[in-house]
Motif scaffolding. Structure first.
Motif, mmCIF file in Angstrom:
data_model
loop_
_atom_site.group_PDB
_atom_site.id
_atom_site.type_symbol
_atom_site.label_atom_id
_atom_site.label_comp_id
_atom_site.label_asym_id
_atom_site.label_seq_id
_atom_site.Cartn_x
_atom_site.Cartn_y
_atom_site.Cartn_z
ATOM 1 N N ILE A 179 46.381 43.609 44.405
ATOM 2 C CA ILE A 179 44.920 43.588 44.526
ATOM 3 C C ILE A 179 44.400 44.087 45.886
ATOM 4 O O ILE A 179 43.461 44.881 45.925
ATOM 5 N N ALA B 133 44.498 47.728 45.753
ATOM 6 C CA ALA B 133 43.519 48.213 44.769
ATOM 7 C C ALA B 133 42.123 48.242 45.397
ATOM 8 O O ALA B 133 41.382 49.217 45.246
ATOM 9 N N ALA C 205 52.594 47.718 38.283
ATOM 10 C CA ALA C 205 51.360 48.120 38.963
ATOM 11 C C ALA C 205 51.497 48.101 40.484
ATOM 12 O O ALA C 205 50.924 48.959 41.157
ATOM 13 N N SER C 206 52.251 47.159 41.038
ATOM 14 C CA SER C 206 52.388 47.092 42.513
ATOM 15 C C SER C 206 52.902 48.398 43.076
ATOM 16 O O SER C 206 52.318 48.952 44.010
ATOM 17 N N VAL D 225 47.600 41.142 34.981
ATOM 18 C CA VAL D 225 47.155 41.715 36.257
ATOM 19 C C VAL D 225 48.293 41.574 37.247
ATOM 20 O O VAL D 225 49.069 40.625 37.174
ATOM 21 N N ASP D 226 48.433 42.524 38.162
ATOM 22 C CA ASP D 226 49.434 42.405 39.214
ATOM 23 C C ASP D 226 48.724 41.921 40.481
ATOM 24 O O ASP D 226 48.135 42.710 41.222
ATOM 25 N N GLU D 227 48.758 40.597 40.677
ATOM 26 C CA GLU D 227 47.993 39.985 41.777
ATOM 27 C C GLU D 227 48.363 40.579 43.135
ATOM 28 O O GLU D 227 47.489 40.806 43.972
ATOM 29 N N LYS E 216 40.065 43.563 38.108
ATOM 30 C CA LYS E 216 40.043 42.287 38.831
ATOM 31 C C LYS E 216 39.688 42.497 40.307
ATOM 32 O O LYS E 216 38.955 41.693 40.891
ATOM 33 N N TYR F 29 43.723 46.832 34.684
ATOM 34 C CA TYR F 29 43.235 45.446 34.797
ATOM 35 C C TYR F 29 43.326 44.941 36.228
ATOM 36 O O TYR F 29 42.511 44.123 36.666
ATOM 37 N N THR F 30 44.311 45.448 36.967
ATOM 38 C CA THR F 30 44.423 45.058 38.372
ATOM 39 C C THR F 30 43.206 45.588 39.151
ATOM 40 O O THR F 30 42.637 44.883 39.989
ATOM 41 N N VAL G 137 48.178 47.719 32.748
ATOM 42 C CA VAL G 137 48.119 46.655 33.757
ATOM 43 C C VAL G 137 47.492 47.197 35.050
ATOM 44 O O VAL G 137 46.791 46.473 35.767
#
Ligand code: ADP
Ligand code: MG
Length: 399
Positions: free
Chosen positions: A245, A248, A200-201, A240-242, A229, A225-226, A222
């Motif tokens: 965020i 995102a 996701a990043s 999730v790919d913190e 969040k 969900y990122t 993923v």
């Protein structure tokens, strides 16, 4: 783009270093389980042979961490390639050194030599100058037909062409560039981009750069969900790919401002165990309750996404909607594959897992273009080029 292609070159009597993507999946017995990538470069190989060249083929396979190992040897590829071409293919146990140099010197028009995995030398990924020079010294001309690796500044991609004046793109790169350019430059609108899967990043970083050119974005996996969040909605145990965020949040802000459509799933398929025997139920909303994991988009999301797909005129899809390898969690991804295939839009699907999903849904022949590179295709859409393609344009910047 002024891409220099092999059709504009003479190859009679020349030794040509061809960077191909033979990174094929192998089973435990080192048998090739899918030869799509080998088949994909046959037109280029046959064309160069017909023009009187001898070929030095080079590729990587897997991630051998810079050291030789049988598990990542390209030897099985030499056998399969010989079968496909119906002519002999000799194999060199290394890609540089005196023995390889001797073999290359002896090549005659029509001969094919496949070099051992480039990544057995750490210098390949480090884009080492001397390593590039050694590879280049084997040949008179350079051809790149490894689209899926052309976003990497590795020795065989950007180093070797520095030492060979005669350089061009093969037919596969040409085809990929044409297909992606149709999305990049002035696409028929609405332009819909569907982004799912993991990594996701990387995907969200590219999406941020592209967002102002896109009319509608659909998210899954993923990636979704990122974003869920990032909206500060509950995601339960969903992956999730913190790190992604902040980007995102920025994308959500931009879409509010531009009024373009941006969708996270209206509902989800959730499980208490990511396995075939886990309980699986649908949520009735876009959040995931505590203790549960989102593994696919739900029926309301499928309906909404289908509607967006049916209205689009150009569609790019990278990344599945859920953990589609587990049949119980594959409905959303299969539904999206079918909807994309049925649309009248110009459709491009890129990425290894996304291509697998299209095959699983049995609709590969109804997609306008299937792109061999996932990361490479997204990066191309962002920059309208790639490092390995930049070095092949007719505007020479190396002098
Ligand atoms: P591609 O190869 O098409 O670029 P990716 O490699 O980025 O796609 O993503 C595919 C992977 O993402 C699959 O292995 C799939 O199981 C995984 N995936 C999709 N949705 C989820 C999810 N909700 N949670 C965890 N993994 C997911
Ligand atoms: Mg993948």
């Amino acid at each position: 783009m002024d891409l220099a292609t092999i059709e504009e070159r003479e190859y009679a009597g020349k030794k040509v270093f061809v960077r191909v993507d033979f990174n094929v999946p192998l089973d435990k017995n080192l048998a090739i389980t899918d030869d799509t990538r080998i088949v994909a470069v046959i037109p280029t190989i046959e064309y160069l042979l017909k023009k009187g060249a001898s070929l030095i083929l080079a590729s990587h396979l897997g991630r051998p961490q810079g050291a030789p190992s049988k598990e990542f040897s390209l030897k099985p590829v030499a056998l399969r390639l010989a079968e496909l071409l119906r002519r002999p293919v000799t194999f060199a146990d290394d890609c540089i050194g005196t023995e390889v140099k001797k073999r290359a010197e002896q090549l005659k028009s029509g001969d094919i030599l496949l070099l051992e995995n480039l990544r057995f030398h750490p210098e390949e990924e480090k884009n080492d100058k001397e390593f590039s020079r050694s590879l280049a010294s084997l040949a008179d001309a350079y051809v790149n037909d490894a689209f899926g690796t052309s976003h990497r500044a590795h020795a065989s991609i950007t180093g070797v062409p520095f030492f060979l004046i005669d350089k061009a793109a093969g037919f596969l790169i040409k085809k990929e560039v044409e297909a992606l350019s149709r999305i990049q430059n002035n696409p028929e609108r609405p332009l819909l981009v569907i982004v799912g899967g993991s990594k996701a990043s990387d995907k969200i970083a590219v999406l941020k750069k592209l967002i102002s050119k896109i009319d509608t974005v659909l998210t899954g996996g993923v990636v979704a969900y990122t974003f869920v969040k990032a909206k500060n909605w509950a995601v339960g145990n969903s992956k999730v790919d913190e790190a992604a965020i902040p980007n995102a949040k920025e994308i959500i802000r931009i879409t509010y401002k531009l009024h373009n459509e941006f969708h996270t799933p209206l509902d989800h398929l959730i499980t208490n165990k990511v396995a075939e025997d886990g309980d699986a139920i649908f949520t009735d909303r876009g959040t995931v309750p505590k203790g549960w994991t989102g593994v696919d988009i739900g029926p309301q999301a499928i309906e909404e996404y289908r509607d967006c797909i049916s209205r689009a005129k150009t569609i790019f899809w990278n990344g599945p909607m859920g953990i589609f390898e587990i049949p119980k969690f594959s409905k959303g991804t299969i539904a999206i594959a079918k909807a994309v295939a049925e649309s009248n839009a110009y459709t491009v699907v890129g990425g290894g897992d996304s291509i697998a999903a299209v095959h699983m849904a049995n609709v590969a022949d109804k997609i306008s273009h299937i792109c061999t590179g996932g990361g490479a295709s997204l990066e191309f859409l962002e920059k309208n080029s790639l490092p390995g393609i930049d070095v092949l344009t007719l505007k020479d910047t190396t002098s």
